[in-house]
Design an enzyme around this catalytic site. Sequence first.
Site, PDB file in Angstrom:
ATOM      1  N   GLU A 430       0.741  -1.245   0.091  1.00 34.24           N
ATOM      2  CA  GLU A 430       0.145   0.043  -0.098  1.00 34.24           C
ATOM      3  C   GLU A 430       0.817   1.268  -0.062  1.00 34.24           C
ATOM      4  O   GLU A 430       0.536   2.374   0.613  1.00 34.24           O
ATOM      5  CB  GLU A 430      -0.853  -0.115   1.055  1.00 34.24           C
ATOM      6  CG  GLU A 430      -2.049  -0.968   1.152  1.00 34.24           C
ATOM      7  CD  GLU A 430      -2.721  -1.345   0.024  1.00 34.24           C
ATOM      8  OE1 GLU A 430      -2.918  -0.192  -0.811  1.00 34.24           O
ATOM      9  OE2 GLU A 430      -3.089  -2.195  -0.323  1.00 34.24           O
ATOM     10  N   GLY A 431       1.969   1.216  -0.736  1.00 30.79           N
ATOM     11  CA  GLY A 431       3.008   2.341  -0.533  1.00 30.79           C
ATOM     12  C   GLY A 431       3.885   2.395   0.431  1.00 30.79           C
ATOM     13  O   GLY A 431       3.455   2.219   1.541  1.00 30.79           O
TER      14      GLY A 431
END
Length: 571
Positions: A430-431
């Site tokens: 998610e980054g």
Amino acid sequence: MPYRAPLSDYRFLFDHVVDLKKVAATEKFAEATPDMVEAILTEAGRMCEDVLAPLQRRGDLHPAKLENGVVRTSPGFADGYRAIAEGGWVSIAADPDHGGMGLPMAVTTAVNEMMSAACLSLQLNPLMTQGQIEALEHHASDALKSLYLPKLITGAWAGTMNLTEPQAGSDVGALRSKAEPNGDGSYAITGQKIYISWGDNDFTENVCHLVLARLPDAVEGTKGISLFLVPKYLPDDTGAPGQANELRVVSLEHKMGLHGSPTAVMEYSGAKGWLVGPEHGGMKCMFTMMNNARLGVGGQGIGVAEGAYQHALAYASDRKQGRTPVEGGTGAIVDHADVRRMLATMKAEIFAARAIALSCGVAIDMARATGEADWSARAALLTPITKAFGTDTGISVADMGVQVHGGMGFIEETGAAQFSRDVRVTAIYEGTNGIQSMDLVARKMMDGGEAAFGLLDEIEAMAESAKATLPDLAMPVWNAAETLREAVEWLVGQSDMNTRFAGAVPFLRAFARVLGGYYHLRAAVADPEGARARLARFYILRLLPEHVGLLAHARVGAEDLYALSLEDLAA
């Protein structure tokens, strides 16, 4: 030891630290009364303790497998998922128009954290579906909403997100998956995606994939990406799963942890999908899901930290080793100063990270309820901090949990190592946390630091009011906020983004340190003679001072990094 949901912490934080009552005072969230929130937390906590927690080790020891093209999940996961779906825990924040509870994101954050603590591998499944629900609510056509949202909200169908490709990881703009119009409003999706969490399962009727791909006339980079909803089974005229779509799970990854969560390589071979949002507007649509997931992943880190802490505390309270210096103590290693230091650090860090996450949830709720730009800016500012600091806390606390166990922490049978293995990926997916930090110092400072300064004003005002009763705690927090203010002023004055990026990670951590001091101070003011004040004193006097060195690091710039040549690094 068995997991116990930290309900008293959530109650205290909601009542005295993050101010959930202002969310309940809005028309949109009027049903989130104290009694309702108490009932939700109690019931969810019971489910996590009794149903999900026993699945934690099973998922680790008996991973999901791909057999003849079918994903076979870990023993007991189907029953665990059924408990999640039937309890309504997939759809706490979803729109009531499609069957959701419509409750605040702050409450969802607490429930998700409990599920993460109990069994992270399984919790990742409903978290993905929650993000897809939000993306469809904001960007899908009415026809897609009416068909898919009720199924996703009940948990009958599950959702995934498909961004990454072998050549396109953090650089999403490099993806090559294609979407060709079929002429009937649908599209043929072709390409391969990797790292797809819960890409398939054997306990939901359908799996719905949100897939990023390029239309034939797409430009290069992120501006040429569109988003498509691609189901495993094509709904028939009644909306029931019908013909199998042209997609398959190629393989499942063999991972360091999260063994119970199948991470798939997905192949799409002209699979039928439908456009979500405008053509070439896929990244904006997907960011809705990603921001939801970033708050959720921060909560995953905090949940694992809670599980690891409870595990370590139980061991330290029972393990006898050497003479302890505490007169009248238990005789267990919990009485040794260094073990006590580790346990206090774990508990104080969890409280700080949990408060940041719940504050982010409150800001999201207030933005939705009021439409006020200041709340939206507060939510945007806190999201990368929540994700990065929450997951860093999960990693550090789980690692400390292994250390508390000593040699037995390195032995798999104790279960201490699993927390560390499972949580490690949360700082990556998610980054990555580096990307979260870069987002904080770049995009989130495009307002000239206005949102940050507003939060610092709030911290300093609160610390000022606390000086009369708790001067030894209030003054360090006020001073830390002022030091951070100076760093923000320096940061927004830097036009060279690489100068900002070079110190982005320590800057984010320093910001989280100061926020942690603020929330601990609020807790101490509410409980000046109790355990909350004692824990706040530990955090503010021992951990908060780290912000000084972190901000010094943040302000050095990039020149010394690039002064080190590749030859220097290889020497």
